[in-house]
Design an enzyme around this catalytic site. Structure first.
Site, PDB file in Angstrom:
ATOM      1  N   CYS A  75      -2.211  -2.468   7.635  1.00 30.98           N
ATOM      2  CA  CYS A  75      -2.074  -3.438   6.540  1.00 30.98           C
ATOM      3  C   CYS A  75      -0.748  -4.200   6.551  1.00 30.98           C
ATOM      4  CB  CYS A  75      -2.324  -2.754   5.209  1.00 30.98           C
ATOM      5  SG  CYS A  75      -4.075  -2.286   5.059  1.00 30.98           S
ATOM      6  N   ASP A 110       0.783  -1.246   0.000  1.00 29.26           N
ATOM      7  CA  ASP A 110       0.000   0.000   0.000  1.00 29.26           C
ATOM      8  C   ASP A 110       0.816   1.298   0.000  1.00 29.26           C
ATOM      9  OD1 ASP A 110      -1.841  -2.019   0.296  1.00 29.26           O
ATOM     10  OD2 ASP A 110      -2.856  -1.164   2.029  1.00 29.26           O
ATOM     11  N   LYS A 152      -6.847  -5.214  -2.882  1.00 28.15           N
ATOM     12  CA  LYS A 152      -7.502  -5.668  -1.645  1.00 28.15           C
ATOM     13  C   LYS A 152      -8.406  -4.583  -1.088  1.00 28.15           C
ATOM     14  CE  LYS A 152      -3.902  -4.101   1.350  1.00 28.15           C
ATOM     15  NZ  LYS A 152      -4.861  -3.171   1.931  1.00 28.15           N
TER      16      LYS A 152
HETATM   17  C1  VGL Z   1      -4.714   0.968   5.753  1.00 30.11           C
HETATM   18  C2  VGL Z   1      -6.098   2.157   7.138  1.00 30.11           C
HETATM   19  C3  VGL Z   1      -7.135   1.994   6.279  1.00 30.11           C
HETATM   20  C4  VGL Z   1      -3.353   0.448   5.451  1.00 30.11           C
HETATM   21  C5  VGL Z   1      -5.769   0.784   4.875  1.00 30.11           C
HETATM   22  O1  VGL Z   1      -3.002   0.290   4.263  1.00 30.11           O
HETATM   23  O2  VGL Z   1      -2.595   0.183   6.401  1.00 30.11           O
HETATM   24  N1  VGL Z   1      -4.897   1.644   6.889  1.00 30.11           N
HETATM   25  N2  VGL Z   1      -6.961   1.312   5.152  1.00 30.11           N
END
Ligand code: VGL
Ligand code: ZN
Length: 180
Positions: free
Chosen positions: A128, A9, A87
């Site tokens: 994540c 991410d 995802k």
């Molecule tokens: C994430 C908060 C909300 C992440 C994803 O990638 O860690 N954190 N959505």
């Protein structure tokens, strides 16, 4: 033994200025670029939410699929990425872990590629990255978390340290990029 890098991410929305920008989110980018050529395979996950996801009851709207915020940070060379993992694609769950990717089965992919060592970096340490690393341990991979290539939301102070402790206790190996 073959090893893979999983970049979790590293998307515009998690970098400073983004919808859910985390402190020093973009500081992981040069570290990742310094090690990216050391792996047999490079994977990158993307938070890829529908605009009406229940996830947005907890979080500001971020990484809506096919938007600029959901794109990988421009300084990561996408040509080096062998496989993208989408995802958080369902409207009814969070999908924090890259093992919940819906475009491919990550476990099957890693088995097909004979990957035993999985190195994890990216955003965010306390969501994540943690969820992905815990799943990787559970699935039996030798799981390494690159501690200078991650950054945390830190909703509560110390969430980053607690997340690292949880990953360590689950069997993850904590390494620095210079050791790889
Ligand atoms: C994430 C908060 C909300 C992440 C994803 O990638 O860690 N954190 N959505
Ligand atoms: Zn999200």
């Amino acid at each position: 033994m073959k090893k893979a890098l999983l970049i979790v991410d590293v998307q515009n929305d998690f970098c400073p200025g983004g919808a859910l920008g985390v402190k020093d989110g973009d500081s992981v980018v040069p570290v990742i670029n310094s090690i990216i050529d050391k792996f047999d395979i490079v994977l990158a996950s993307q938070d890829w939410h529908p605009a009406d996801s229940v996830h947005f009851e907890k979080w500001p709207v971020h990484c809506v699929k096919n938007t600029f915020g959901a794109e990988i940070h421009p300084d990561i060379n996408e040509e080096k990425i062998d496989q993208f993992l989408l995802k958080g694609t369902a409207d009814k769950d969070d999908g924090y872990s890259a093992f919940e990717a819906t475009n491919i089965s990550l476990v099957e992919y890693l088995h097909e590629q004979h990957i035993q060592n999985l190195f994890i970096c990216g955003l965010t340490t306390d969501y994540c990255v943690k969820a992905t690393a815990l799943d990787a341990c559970r699935e039996g991979f030798h799981t390494y978390v690159i501690t200078d290539a991650i950054a945390a939301v830190n909703m509560n102070p110390g969430d980053d340290k607690r997340a690292l402790q949880e990953m360590y206790q689950a069997g993850c190996i904590l390494v620095e990029s210079g050791e790889i």
